[in-house]
Enzyme design. Structure first.
Site, PDB file in Angstrom:
ATOM      1  N   SER A   1       0.848  -1.180   0.000  1.00 48.57           N
ATOM      2  CA  SER A   1       0.000   0.000   0.000  1.00 48.57           C
ATOM      3  C   SER A   1       0.889   1.237   0.000  1.00 48.57           C
ATOM      4  CB  SER A   1      -0.902   0.002   1.240  1.00 48.57           C
ATOM      5  OG  SER A   1      -1.680   1.178   1.296  1.00 48.57           O
TER       6      SER A   1
ATOM      7  N   GLY B   1     -11.361  10.649 -22.102  1.00 42.67           N
ATOM      8  CA  GLY B   1     -12.081   9.833 -23.067  1.00 42.67           C
ATOM      9  C   GLY B   1     -11.933  10.430 -24.447  1.00 42.67           C
TER      10      GLY B   1
ATOM     11  N   ASN C   1     -13.146  14.161 -25.467  1.00 42.84           N
ATOM     12  CA  ASN C   1     -12.116  15.178 -25.728  1.00 42.84           C
ATOM     13  C   ASN C   1     -12.304  15.826 -27.103  1.00 42.84           C
ATOM     14  OD1 ASN C   1     -10.893  14.625 -23.267  1.00 42.84           O
ATOM     15  ND2 ASN C   1      -9.329  13.286 -24.141  1.00 42.84           N
TER      16      ASN C   1
ATOM     17  N   PHE D   1      -9.445   5.410 -16.028  1.00 40.85           N
ATOM     18  CA  PHE D   1      -8.045   5.019 -15.920  1.00 40.85           C
ATOM     19  C   PHE D   1      -7.531   5.547 -14.594  1.00 40.85           C
ATOM     20  CE2 PHE D   1      -3.520   6.169 -16.777  1.00 40.85           C
ATOM     21  CZ  PHE D   1      -3.033   4.906 -17.053  1.00 40.85           C
TER      22      PHE D   1
ATOM     23  N   PHE E   1      -6.977   0.088 -15.926  1.00 38.90           N
ATOM     24  CA  PHE E   1      -8.042   0.641 -16.765  1.00 38.90           C
ATOM     25  C   PHE E   1      -9.299  -0.187 -16.540  1.00 38.90           C
ATOM     26  CE2 PHE E   1     -10.559   0.814 -20.687  1.00 38.90           C
ATOM     27  CZ  PHE E   1     -10.810   2.184 -20.716  1.00 38.90           C
TER      28      PHE E   1
ATOM     29  N   GLN F   1      -6.455   1.053 -29.328  1.00 39.14           N
ATOM     30  CA  GLN F   1      -6.821  -0.344 -29.565  1.00 39.14           C
ATOM     31  C   GLN F   1      -5.857  -1.053 -30.509  1.00 39.14           C
ATOM     32  OE1 GLN F   1      -8.563  -2.010 -27.839  1.00 39.14           O
ATOM     33  NE2 GLN F   1     -10.475  -1.071 -27.203  1.00 39.14           N
TER      34      GLN F   1
ATOM     35  N   LEU G   1       2.892  13.998 -36.158  1.00 36.71           N
ATOM     36  CA  LEU G   1       4.325  13.760 -35.991  1.00 36.71           C
ATOM     37  C   LEU G   1       4.875  14.420 -34.728  1.00 36.71           C
ATOM     38  CD1 LEU G   1       5.283  14.556 -39.708  1.00 36.71           C
ATOM     39  CD2 LEU G   1       4.730  12.307 -38.728  1.00 36.71           C
ATOM     40  N   GLY G   2       4.036  14.648 -33.740  1.00 34.29           N
ATOM     41  CA  GLY G   2       4.479  15.274 -32.505  1.00 34.29           C
ATOM     42  C   GLY G   2       4.971  16.695 -32.752  1.00 34.29           C
TER      43      GLY G   2
ATOM     44  N   ASP H   1      -6.223  14.294 -29.573  1.00 31.45           N
ATOM     45  CA  ASP H   1      -7.673  14.505 -29.634  1.00 31.45           C
ATOM     46  C   ASP H   1      -7.986  15.947 -30.029  1.00 31.45           C
ATOM     47  OD1 ASP H   1      -7.979  11.882 -28.785  1.00 31.45           O
ATOM     48  OD2 ASP H   1      -8.175  12.440 -26.676  1.00 31.45           O
TER      49      ASP H   1
END
Length: 310
Positions: free
Chosen positions: A22, A34, A38, A88, A102, A159, A210-211, A243
């Site tokens: 713990s 989500g 978003n 999450f 999750f 996914q 591409l970030g 998103d």
């Protein structure tokens, strides 16, 4: 949650089969999220009224109120009678190691949602974006779009790591637009067994983020177009950036702007999110947004977008 020590100090390697520990955490932050929520939030911030489709629990009431106040139509969200909304839960220590779980919860009921009655109520959609969700739900909605002739956007994102090739092939084939980041684009090729060219044969347009390097737009028979990210970004936290890009890209497409301009609008909204902790905590005025777009992409881009934000 944040733990002020190191998880490693509490783990005995020889006793991991009897693990029971713990951690006293220093703080608790609950953030909205989500993929669909978003993206819908971002569309609402830009003046559109997206229709959110998904399955939630009875604990959705506060979130529903927040989304509706920001222009999202939540009237077709399915509320589960027995499960909580997906979530999450993550604890991070000082070394950035994480314990996370999750809980899909009500998300598993997305497969029970039929798009036909929703379209009959709200009108024919410009696009149906099918994001990461219950896999059976994603398949059902993709197939229904094909059968009913609704143009759909494939955005399998999270996914992809769990889906097999057959699932991914069914989700991608026939999409008007395929969204992914660069890593995911290679994962799609690997899992489907299709080359980049074969993927383009099956879709309309591939949009690959591409970030910090911006975005690439690829169409069959045309040279790829790469556009830079927004200038002057002070990155804080990346969650939800993709998103936000999708939301603003689709808003610009709905305004009738070309994909290249849409990508610039997407990168501008993404900059606001990466500079904020949380996926829906950003804010801006129309003038601020247009000014930032102008600084990065020029007067012509600002002039094209300004009429839709005034």
């Amino acid at each position: 949650m944040s733990f002020g020590g190191r998880f490693a100090d509490s783990l005995v390697v020889e006793q991991l089969d009897k693990l029971s520990v713990s951690f006293l955490v220093d703080d608790l932050e609950i953030r909205r999220g989500g993929v669909a929520a978003n993206i819908s939030f971002g569309l609402g911030k830009l003046g559109l009224r997206p229709v959110l489709v998904g399955a939630v629990g009875e604990d959705f009431a506060d979130y529903r109120s927040w989304l509706e106040r920001h222009g999202v139509d939540c009237s077709h969200v399915r509320v589960s009678e027995s499960k909580h909304t997906a979530r999450f839960v993550c604890t991070t220590d000082t070394t950035m190691a994480q314990f996370a779980s999750f809980y899909p919860g009500a998300m598993s009921e997305a497969r029970l949602i039929e798009l036909g009655p929703i379209v009959a109520s709200v009108g024919t959609p410009s696009y149906v974006l099918i994001g990461a969700d219950d896999p059976d739900g994603m398949l059902r909605h993709t197939e229904e779009c094909r059968q009913r002739g609704f143009p759909f956007i494939a955005d399998p994102s999270q996914q992809l790591a769990f889906g097999e090739g057959d699932l991914i092939r069914q989700l991608v084939d026939g999409a008007a637009i395929l969204f992914s980041n660069e890593y995911e684009s290679h994962l799609i090729e690997q899992k489907t067994g299709w080359s980049a060219e074969e993927i383009l044969d099956r879709i309309g347009t591939q949009v690959t983020t591409l970030g910090k390097d911006g975005v690439r737009i690829t169409r069959k028979g045309e040279e790829p177009v790469e556009l830079p990210a927004c200038r002057g970004v002070a990155a804080v936290e990346p969650t939800g950036v993709g998103d936000a890009f999708r939301a603003a890209f689709l808003a610009a497409v709905a305004w009738g702007l070309p994909f290249e301009r849409a990508a610039q609008v997407g990168c501008t909204l993404a900059a606001y999110v990466v500079e904020t902790v949380g996926t829906q905590e950003y804010s801006f005025t129309p003038d601020q947004f247009i000014g930032r777009l102008r600084d990065s992409y020029g007067d012509e881009a600002a002039a094209d977008v300004a009429p839709f934000l005034s």
